[in-house]
Design a protein around this motif. Sequence first.
Motif, PDB file in Angstrom:
ATOM      1  N   CYS A 117       0.855  -1.194   0.000  1.00 54.04           N
ATOM      2  CA  CYS A 117       0.000   0.000   0.000  1.00 54.04           C
ATOM      3  C   CYS A 117       0.885   1.236   0.000  1.00 54.04           C
ATOM      4  O   CYS A 117       1.735   1.393   0.886  1.00 54.04           O
ATOM      5  CB  CYS A 117      -0.901   0.000   1.232  1.00 54.04           C
ATOM      6  N   TYR A 119       0.134   4.143   0.753  1.00 57.04           N
ATOM      7  CA  TYR A 119      -0.257   5.098   1.804  1.00 57.04           C
ATOM      8  C   TYR A 119       0.252   4.672   3.173  1.00 57.04           C
ATOM      9  O   TYR A 119       0.781   5.475   3.919  1.00 57.04           O
ATOM     10  CB  TYR A 119      -1.779   5.249   1.852  1.00 57.04           C
ATOM     11  N   CYS A 120       0.074   3.375   3.505  1.00 53.29           N
ATOM     12  CA  CYS A 120       0.434   2.950   4.865  1.00 53.29           C
ATOM     13  C   CYS A 120       1.520   1.875   4.874  1.00 53.29           C
ATOM     14  O   CYS A 120       1.866   1.357   5.921  1.00 53.29           O
ATOM     15  CB  CYS A 120      -0.805   2.449   5.605  1.00 53.29           C
TER      16      CYS A 120
HETATM   17 ZN    ZN Z   1      -2.906   1.193   3.306  1.00 50.44          ZN
END
Ligand code: ZN
Length: 149
Positions: A117, A119-120
């Motif tokens: 991911c 984003y994270c």
């Molecule tokens: Zn994520």
Amino acid sequence: MDLFEYLNNIMDFFKLPIWRNLIYGFVFFLIIIWLSFVYWVYRDARLRNTSAVFWALAVFVLNYLGLVIYLILRPPEFIDDIVERDLEIKRMEVLLNSKLTQCPACGNEIKEDFLICPYCRKKLKNSCSKCGKPLSLDWKVCPYCKTTR
Ligand SMILES: [Zn+2]
Ligand SMILES: [Zn+2]
């Protein structure tokens, strides 16, 4: 009183200046409504992305007849509605084409073949050691090249 006198009284009644004022007021009222229609048609036609000046002139010249014609011929939708609907369709197409899904950890929109991911940084998939295709973490064998993990 005789009939003549009676009619005379009626005529006198209608000669009172209040009648003239009432008629002026009524005409003034009609003109206000008429100009409001011109303005309303101009605004409505502009919202519907059709020739606003033309329709405003048509109502100005033809009066109520122009208004009726406009109400019959005007495009059925506001331009904003059309733009919004097109945007929604485009967004759906993008979603369908890129096979977006949600990160199970942070919920952001990610593509199905992401390995991690963005984003994270949650690890989402392994890449196959032989063909490099993205594999779900729980797959026992690569479905693309049959390599056992
Ligand atoms: Zn994520
Ligand atoms: Zn493979």
